[in-house]
Design an enzyme around this catalytic site. Sequence first.
Site, mmCIF file in Angstrom:
data_model
loop_
_atom_site.group_PDB
_atom_site.id
_atom_site.type_symbol
_atom_site.label_atom_id
_atom_site.label_comp_id
_atom_site.label_asym_id
_atom_site.label_seq_id
_atom_site.Cartn_x
_atom_site.Cartn_y
_atom_site.Cartn_z
ATOM 1 N NE ARG A 58 -2.553 -1.338 3.367
ATOM 2 C CZ ARG A 58 -2.350 -2.586 3.829
ATOM 3 N NH1 ARG A 58 -2.693 -3.624 3.076
ATOM 4 N NH2 ARG A 58 -1.836 -2.794 5.013
ATOM 5 C CD GLU A 95 -0.015 -9.126 18.300
ATOM 6 O OE1 GLU A 95 -0.515 -8.770 17.215
ATOM 7 O OE2 GLU A 95 -0.674 -9.285 19.336
HETATM 8 P P1 AMP Z 1 4.031 -1.784 11.843
HETATM 9 O O1 AMP Z 1 5.275 -2.505 11.444
HETATM 10 O O2 AMP Z 1 3.386 -2.338 13.058
HETATM 11 O O3 AMP Z 1 4.282 -0.272 11.957
HETATM 12 O O4 AMP Z 1 2.970 -2.005 10.699
HETATM 13 C C1 AMP Z 1 2.999 -1.222 9.561
HETATM 14 C C2 AMP Z 1 2.601 -1.987 8.323
HETATM 15 O O5 AMP Z 1 1.454 -2.784 8.554
HETATM 16 C C3 AMP Z 1 2.241 -1.010 7.212
HETATM 17 O O6 AMP Z 1 2.801 -1.495 6.000
HETATM 18 C C4 AMP Z 1 0.736 -0.991 7.182
HETATM 19 O O7 AMP Z 1 0.267 -1.033 5.875
HETATM 20 C C5 AMP Z 1 0.294 -2.234 7.957
HETATM 21 N N1 AMP Z 1 -0.652 -1.938 9.043
HETATM 22 C C6 AMP Z 1 -0.416 -2.091 10.373
HETATM 23 N N2 AMP Z 1 -1.490 -1.796 11.101
HETATM 24 C C7 AMP Z 1 -2.443 -1.426 10.216
HETATM 25 C C8 AMP Z 1 -3.810 -0.976 10.366
HETATM 26 N N3 AMP Z 1 -4.404 -0.859 11.561
HETATM 27 N N4 AMP Z 1 -4.483 -0.662 9.241
HETATM 28 C C9 AMP Z 1 -3.893 -0.779 8.031
HETATM 29 N N5 AMP Z 1 -2.639 -1.198 7.833
HETATM 30 C C10 AMP Z 1 -1.903 -1.505 8.909
#
Ligand code: AMP
Length: 170
Positions: A58, A95
Amino acid sequence: MNLSEYIRNIENFPKSGVNFKDITPLLANSDAVEHCLQQLLALVGGKKIDKVAAIESRGFFFGTLLAQKLNAGFVPIRKPGKLPYKTLKEPYQLEYGLDALEIHEDAIKKGERVLLHDDVLATGGTARAACNLIEQLGGEIVQCNFLLELEFLNGTKKLSSHSVKSLLKY
Ligand code: AMP
Protein backbone atom coordinates in the site's frame (compact mmCIF):
# COMPACT_ATOMS: atom_id res chain seq x y z
CA MET A 1 -11.27 18.47 2.38
CA ASN A 2 -11.20 16.18 5.41
CA LEU A 3 -9.13 13.16 4.38
CA SER A 4 -10.28 11.11 7.37
CA GLU A 5 -13.70 10.87 5.69
CA TYR A 6 -12.04 8.74 3.02
CA ILE A 7 -10.45 6.27 5.45
CA ARG A 8 -12.72 3.35 6.29
CA ASN A 9 -12.35 1.53 9.62
CA ILE A 10 -12.72 -2.24 9.43
CA GLU A 11 -12.95 -3.80 12.86
CA ASN A 12 -11.24 -7.14 13.50
CA PHE A 13 -9.42 -7.31 10.13
CA PRO A 14 -7.23 -9.18 9.28
CA LYS A 15 -7.56 -10.63 12.76
CA SER A 16 -9.47 -10.08 15.97
CA GLY A 17 -8.59 -6.88 17.83
CA VAL A 18 -7.15 -5.00 14.82
CA ASN A 19 -8.93 -1.87 13.58
CA PHE A 20 -7.81 -1.88 9.95
CA LYS A 21 -7.47 1.50 8.21
CA ASP A 22 -8.78 0.90 4.71
CA ILE A 23 -7.54 3.53 2.24
CA THR A 24 -9.45 2.18 -0.79
CA PRO A 25 -12.23 4.83 -0.51
CA LEU A 26 -9.49 7.47 -0.76
CA LEU A 27 -7.89 5.75 -3.75
CA ALA A 28 -11.29 5.57 -5.46
CA ASN A 29 -11.69 9.37 -5.44
CA SER A 30 -9.33 11.34 -7.70
CA ASP A 31 -9.92 14.64 -5.86
CA ALA A 32 -9.04 12.98 -2.55
CA VAL A 33 -5.92 11.41 -4.09
CA GLU A 34 -4.80 14.80 -5.45
CA HIS A 35 -5.49 16.50 -2.11
CA CYS A 36 -3.62 13.77 -0.22
CA LEU A 37 -0.67 13.97 -2.62
CA GLN A 38 -0.42 17.75 -2.22
CA GLN A 39 -0.52 17.39 1.57
CA LEU A 40 2.23 14.74 1.50
CA LEU A 41 4.34 17.03 -0.72
CA ALA A 42 3.78 19.85 1.78
CA LEU A 43 5.22 17.60 4.51
CA VAL A 44 8.38 17.21 2.44
CA GLY A 45 8.55 20.98 1.86
CA GLY A 46 11.31 22.09 -0.48
CA LYS A 47 13.74 19.37 0.57
CA LYS A 48 15.73 17.79 -2.24
CA ILE A 49 14.90 14.09 -2.66
CA ASP A 50 16.79 11.71 -4.95
CA LYS A 51 14.76 8.54 -4.29
CA VAL A 52 11.34 7.78 -2.83
CA ALA A 53 11.39 4.31 -1.24
CA ALA A 54 8.01 2.79 -0.43
CA ILE A 55 6.91 -0.38 1.32
CA GLU A 56 4.89 -3.16 -0.35
CA SER A 57 2.15 -2.89 -1.15
CA ARG A 58 0.00 0.00 0.00
CA GLY A 59 3.01 2.30 0.19
CA PHE A 60 3.37 1.99 -3.57
CA PHE A 61 0.20 3.96 -4.41
CA PHE A 62 1.40 7.34 -3.17
CA GLY A 63 5.09 6.42 -3.28
CA THR A 64 5.16 6.43 -7.09
CA LEU A 65 3.07 9.62 -7.29
CA LEU A 66 5.39 11.36 -4.80
CA ALA A 67 8.49 10.25 -6.70
CA GLN A 68 7.13 11.66 -9.94
CA LYS A 69 6.20 15.02 -8.37
CA LEU A 70 9.55 15.28 -6.58
CA ASN A 71 11.49 14.45 -9.77
CA ALA A 72 12.93 11.52 -7.85
CA GLY A 73 13.36 7.84 -8.65
CA PHE A 74 11.03 5.26 -7.12
CA VAL A 75 12.38 2.31 -5.11
CA PRO A 76 10.13 -0.62 -4.14
CA ILE A 77 10.86 -2.33 -0.81
CA ARG A 78 9.21 -5.72 -0.99
CA LYS A 79 8.45 -8.95 0.83
CA PRO A 80 11.04 -11.75 0.35
CA GLY A 81 11.27 -13.44 -3.02
CA LYS A 82 9.50 -10.73 -5.04
CA LEU A 83 12.43 -8.67 -6.33
CA PRO A 84 14.21 -10.35 -9.28
CA TYR A 85 17.75 -8.90 -9.02
CA LYS A 86 20.33 -9.15 -6.19
CA THR A 87 18.84 -8.04 -2.88
CA LEU A 88 19.64 -7.07 0.69
CA LYS A 89 17.30 -8.60 3.27
CA GLU A 90 16.28 -7.24 6.68
CA PRO A 91 14.27 -9.38 9.12
CA TYR A 92 11.89 -7.72 11.58
CA GLN A 93 9.72 -8.79 14.47
CA LEU A 94 5.97 -9.27 14.12
CA GLU A 95 3.59 -9.73 17.03
CA TYR A 96 4.07 -13.46 16.53
CA GLY A 97 7.18 -14.50 14.62
CA LEU A 98 9.41 -12.83 12.07
CA ASP A 99 8.96 -11.26 8.65
CA ALA A 100 11.46 -9.62 6.34
CA LEU A 101 11.80 -6.94 3.68
CA GLU A 102 14.12 -6.78 0.67
CA ILE A 103 15.58 -4.06 -1.53
CA HIS A 104 17.60 -4.30 -4.74
CA GLU A 105 21.25 -3.76 -3.87
CA ASP A 106 21.66 -1.14 -6.62
CA ALA A 107 18.43 0.74 -5.82
CA ILE A 108 20.06 3.54 -3.83
CA LYS A 109 23.56 4.98 -4.25
CA LYS A 110 25.75 6.10 -1.36
CA GLY A 111 24.79 9.60 -0.25
CA GLU A 112 21.44 9.72 -2.07
CA ARG A 113 18.70 11.58 -0.21
CA VAL A 114 15.76 9.29 0.42
CA LEU A 115 12.13 9.81 1.41
CA LEU A 116 10.56 6.70 2.94
CA HIS A 117 6.78 6.38 2.50
CA ASP A 118 4.10 3.95 3.66
CA ASP A 119 0.35 4.16 4.23
CA VAL A 120 0.20 3.38 7.96
CA LEU A 121 2.71 3.71 10.81
CA ALA A 122 1.66 1.24 13.52
CA THR A 123 4.36 -0.29 15.79
CA GLY A 124 7.09 1.01 13.48
CA GLY A 125 8.83 -2.34 12.97
CA THR A 126 8.20 -2.39 9.23
CA ALA A 127 9.41 1.17 8.66
CA ARG A 128 12.45 0.57 10.88
CA ALA A 129 13.46 -2.46 8.79
CA ALA A 130 12.99 -0.39 5.61
CA CYS A 131 15.19 2.40 7.06
CA ASN A 132 17.87 -0.16 7.91
CA LEU A 133 17.93 -1.38 4.29
CA ILE A 134 18.18 2.18 2.94
CA GLU A 135 20.99 2.99 5.36
CA GLN A 136 22.88 -0.23 4.56
CA LEU A 137 23.02 0.99 0.96
CA GLY A 138 24.39 4.35 2.11
CA GLY A 139 21.17 6.32 1.61
CA GLU A 140 20.46 9.36 3.78
CA ILE A 141 16.90 9.29 5.10
CA VAL A 142 15.50 12.82 4.83
CA GLN A 143 12.00 12.00 6.13
CA CYS A 144 9.67 9.09 6.80
CA ASN A 145 6.11 10.02 5.89
CA PHE A 146 2.81 8.21 6.24
CA LEU A 147 -0.82 8.81 5.40
CA LEU A 148 -1.71 7.97 8.94
CA GLU A 149 -0.17 7.09 12.26
CA LEU A 150 -1.61 4.99 15.09
CA GLU A 151 -0.11 7.07 17.89
CA PHE A 152 -1.01 4.67 20.70
CA LEU A 153 1.41 2.09 19.20
CA ASN A 154 4.38 4.49 19.57
CA GLY A 155 5.87 3.71 16.15
CA THR A 156 7.80 7.00 16.13
CA LYS A 157 9.99 5.64 18.95
CA LYS A 158 11.45 3.01 16.62
CA LEU A 159 12.19 5.79 14.11
CA SER A 160 13.47 8.30 16.64
CA SER A 161 16.66 9.00 14.70
CA HIS A 162 14.56 10.29 11.77
CA SER A 163 12.08 13.01 10.95
CA VAL A 164 8.64 11.32 11.01
CA LYS A 165 5.52 13.00 9.60
CA SER A 166 1.98 11.84 8.95
CA LEU A 167 -1.18 13.46 7.62
CA LEU A 168 -3.64 11.93 10.08
CA LYS A 169 -3.16 10.72 13.67
CA TYR A 170 -5.39 8.22 15.43
P1 AMP B 1 4.03 -1.78 11.84
O1 AMP B 1 5.27 -2.51 11.44
O2 AMP B 1 3.39 -2.34 13.06
O3 AMP B 1 4.28 -0.27 11.96
O4 AMP B 1 2.97 -2.01 10.70
C1 AMP B 1 3.00 -1.22 9.56
C2 AMP B 1 2.60 -1.99 8.32
O5 AMP B 1 1.45 -2.78 8.55
C3 AMP B 1 2.24 -1.01 7.21
O6 AMP B 1 2.80 -1.50 6.00
C4 AMP B 1 0.74 -0.99 7.18
O7 AMP B 1 0.27 -1.03 5.88
C5 AMP B 1 0.29 -2.23 7.96
N1 AMP B 1 -0.65 -1.94 9.04
C6 AMP B 1 -0.42 -2.09 10.37
N2 AMP B 1 -1.49 -1.80 11.10
C7 AMP B 1 -2.44 -1.43 10.22
C8 AMP B 1 -3.81 -0.98 10.37
N3 AMP B 1 -4.40 -0.86 11.56
N4 AMP B 1 -4.48 -0.66 9.24
C9 AMP B 1 -3.89 -0.78 8.03
N5 AMP B 1 -2.64 -1.20 7.83
C10 AMP B 1 -1.90 -1.51 8.91
